[in-house]
Scaffold this motif. Structure first.
Motif, PDB file in Angstrom:
ATOM      1  N   ASP A 154       0.853  -1.183   0.000  1.00 29.17           N
ATOM      2  CA  ASP A 154       0.000   0.000   0.000  1.00 29.17           C
ATOM      3  C   ASP A 154       0.895   1.241   0.000  1.00 29.17           C
ATOM      4  OD1 ASP A 154      -2.378  -1.501   0.138  1.00 29.17           O
ATOM      5  OD2 ASP A 154      -2.156  -1.699   2.327  1.00 29.17           O
ATOM      6  N   ALA A 155       0.274   2.403  -0.071  1.00 29.78           N
ATOM      7  CA  ALA A 155       1.007   3.657   0.112  1.00 29.78           C
ATOM      8  C   ALA A 155       1.221   3.834   1.611  1.00 29.78           C
ATOM      9  CB  ALA A 155       0.226   4.833  -0.469  1.00 29.78           C
ATOM     10  N   GLU A 164       6.682  14.733   6.578  1.00 31.20           N
ATOM     11  CA  GLU A 164       5.883  13.574   6.247  1.00 31.20           C
ATOM     12  C   GLU A 164       6.016  13.220   4.766  1.00 31.20           C
ATOM     13  OE1 GLU A 164       2.312  14.237   9.554  1.00 31.20           O
ATOM     14  OE2 GLU A 164       1.890  14.461   7.410  1.00 31.20           O
ATOM     15  N   GLY A 165       5.708  11.973   4.473  1.00 29.30           N
ATOM     16  CA  GLY A 165       5.743  11.527   3.094  1.00 29.30           C
ATOM     17  C   GLY A 165       5.083  10.171   2.962  1.00 29.30           C
ATOM     18  N   VAL A 166       5.153   9.613   1.780  1.00 29.85           N
ATOM     19  CA  VAL A 166       4.601   8.278   1.525  1.00 29.85           C
ATOM     20  C   VAL A 166       5.589   7.499   0.661  1.00 29.85           C
ATOM     21  CG1 VAL A 166       2.177   8.909   1.709  1.00 29.85           C
ATOM     22  CG2 VAL A 166       3.326   9.104  -0.494  1.00 29.85           C
ATOM     23  N   ARG A 167       5.508   6.198   0.743  1.00 24.33           N
ATOM     24  CA  ARG A 167       6.273   5.375  -0.193  1.00 24.33           C
ATOM     25  C   ARG A 167       5.529   4.069  -0.446  1.00 24.33           C
ATOM     26  NH1 ARG A 167      11.452   2.172   2.373  1.00 24.33           N
ATOM     27  NH2 ARG A 167      10.651   1.968   4.491  1.00 24.33           N
ATOM     28  N   ALA A 168       5.901   3.430  -1.534  1.00 25.69           N
ATOM     29  CA  ALA A 168       5.278   2.170  -1.923  1.00 25.69           C
ATOM     30  C   ALA A 168       6.316   1.334  -2.643  1.00 25.69           C
ATOM     31  CB  ALA A 168       4.073   2.421  -2.821  1.00 25.69           C
ATOM     32  N   SER A 169       6.056   0.036  -2.737  1.00 22.09           N
ATOM     33  CA  SER A 169       6.991  -0.848  -3.421  1.00 22.09           C
ATOM     34  C   SER A 169       6.235  -1.927  -4.181  1.00 22.09           C
ATOM     35  CB  SER A 169       7.963  -1.493  -2.428  1.00 22.09           C
ATOM     36  OG  SER A 169       7.282  -2.369  -1.558  1.00 22.09           O
ATOM     37  N   PRO A 335      14.626  -1.177   3.139  1.00 21.91           N
ATOM     38  CA  PRO A 335      13.714  -1.725   2.136  1.00 21.91           C
ATOM     39  C   PRO A 335      12.302  -1.956   2.657  1.00 21.91           C
ATOM     40  CG  PRO A 335      15.818  -2.875   2.068  1.00 21.91           C
ATOM     41  CD  PRO A 335      15.854  -1.977   3.273  1.00 21.91           C
ATOM     42  N   LEU A 336      11.326  -1.578   1.873  1.00 24.03           N
ATOM     43  CA  LEU A 336       9.913  -1.818   2.182  1.00 24.03           C
ATOM     44  C   LEU A 336       9.472  -3.033   1.352  1.00 24.03           C
ATOM     45  CD1 LEU A 336       7.146  -0.926   3.381  1.00 24.03           C
ATOM     46  CD2 LEU A 336       6.839   0.456   1.321  1.00 24.03           C
ATOM     47  N   PHE A 337       9.376  -4.185   2.011  1.00 26.24           N
ATOM     48  CA  PHE A 337       9.007  -5.391   1.290  1.00 26.24           C
ATOM     49  C   PHE A 337       7.498  -5.395   1.073  1.00 26.24           C
ATOM     50  CE2 PHE A 337      13.087  -6.409   3.210  1.00 26.24           C
ATOM     51  CZ  PHE A 337      13.738  -6.986   2.141  1.00 26.24           C
ATOM     52  N   PRO A 338       7.057  -5.686  -0.133  1.00 28.52           N
ATOM     53  CA  PRO A 338       5.643  -5.459  -0.491  1.00 28.52           C
ATOM     54  C   PRO A 338       4.692  -6.627  -0.205  1.00 28.52           C
ATOM     55  CG  PRO A 338       6.869  -6.069  -2.446  1.00 28.52           C
ATOM     56  CD  PRO A 338       7.859  -6.065  -1.308  1.00 28.52           C
TER      57      PRO A 338
END
Length: 339
Positions: A154-155, A164-169, A335-338
């Motif tokens: 997700d975002a 603040e911010g957002v990230r996705a993978s 790392p953001l594992f999805p």
């Protein structure tokens, strides 16, 4: 109110020159190994280009034209894309309802095209044209197999030094559908009957048929309220070549150039074997791929360990914002594992 938006795309290319023999091309002139003219480069066509343009829209429109097909075929293997957008009232916070995430999950996969000019040795085309076998439904092009090879996060909300911010993978990959079908038949018939049925030489059934490897990228994109952006391809299959586009422009690429294999495993024209291909095929057997039969935790441990000292991320590009730098964001976000 300020609107922030950014996108990142990885594009996977199977390099090659013209394989149209009737127009002075060379049927075995791609980054696929040919195994003495009896295997991959003799079976399939590559992307008929050795580099991709700087503009992503141009890449999307490129097509290769071969006499055996009535339509132009896309000149890349896979595209993995993330787009993030949101509103910020002050460059430090974001408006939660405005956060939007898009991927190209609905994009049709590229075709795997079978080499088809007369007089060329091609076991795959022989099977297609045989009346006693219906393995490939008589089709000389099939979409790449991308089933169960996409994981999306997700975002996710992030904060770095009060901004603040957002990230996705997204991890996305694909395999050769013809090879996947041949694998099924290999185990269904057994090695001896498989060889007898296809007429294939025993040396032409190596690891890539027994366990088809996956082309893939592990792409991550972060966007902060102050305008900082960071795109990272944390991981990419060692074969073939991958590019990173950020906001539609080419920003980074993996090493995979035509030339001497002694300087790093690159490909060269009409080669019997390819060091990078061999490395890629063997990778499927251990923890170094998100599509291996092992647990996802094993892949996470591998990436975490490798990124602490190795050439990770495989590709990256960042833009500094009003308060943060891309380096600030990179150091704070592992790392953001999805999954």
């Amino acid at each position: 109110m300020v609107e922030r938006s950014t996108s990142a795309t990885t594009v996977t290319l199977l390099p090659g020159h013209s394989e149209n023999s009737s127009a002075d091309g060379d049927a075995l002139d791609s980054a696929m190994p040919d195994y003495d003219g009896k295997s991959l480069d003799a079976w399939f066509v590559a992307d008929a280009v050795t580099d991709l343009p700087d503009d992503l829209e141009t890449v999307r429109e490129m097509r290769k034209h071969l006499p055996e097909y009535d339509e132009g075929l896309r000149q890349y293997r896979l595209a993995n894309e993330i787009e993030l957008s949101f509103s910020t009232p002050d460059g430090r916070t974001l408006v939660e309802p405005s956060v939007a995430l898009e991927t190209n999950a609905d994009e049709r996969p590229s075709y795997v095209g079978v080499e088809g000019e007369p007089g060329e040795e091609n076991v795959v085309r022989d099977i297609i044209e045989r009346d006693d076998l219906d393995w490939f439904d008589g089709k000389d092009k099939l979409p790449a197999d991308v089933s169960n090879k996409r994981f999306e996060s997700d975002a996710v909300r992030e904060e770095v030094d009060g901004v603040e911010g957002v990230r996705a993978s997204v991890v996305f990959g694909g395999t050769d559908t013809y090879i996947e079908i041949m694998r099924e038949k290999f185990y269904e018939l057994g090695p001896v009957e498989f060889l007898e049925t296809t007429g294939m030489d025993v040396e032409a059934v190596p690891a890539f048929v027994v366990q088809p490897p996956t082309m893939y990228t592990f792409l991550e994109l972060a966007a902060m309220a102050d305008g900082t952006t960071l795109a990272r391809a944390w991981d990419a299959s060692p074969y073939p070549k991958h590019y990173l586009y950020v906001d539609e422009r080419k920003r980074d690429e993996t090493e995979f150039e035509e030339g001497s294999r002694l300087s790093g495993g690159e490909w060269r024209q009409n080669e019997n074997a390819n060091e990078r291909f061999g490395q890629w095929a063997l990778e499927e057997q251990d923890l170094r791929t998100p599509f291996s039969p092992h647990t996802r935790a094993g892949y996470e441990q591998y990436v975490d360990h490798a990124s602490s000292f190795g050439p990770f991320p495989a590709m990256a590009h960042g833009e500094d914002g009003d308060e943060l730098t891309a380096s600030d964001v990179a150091s704070e976000l592992p790392p953001l594992f999805p999954w």
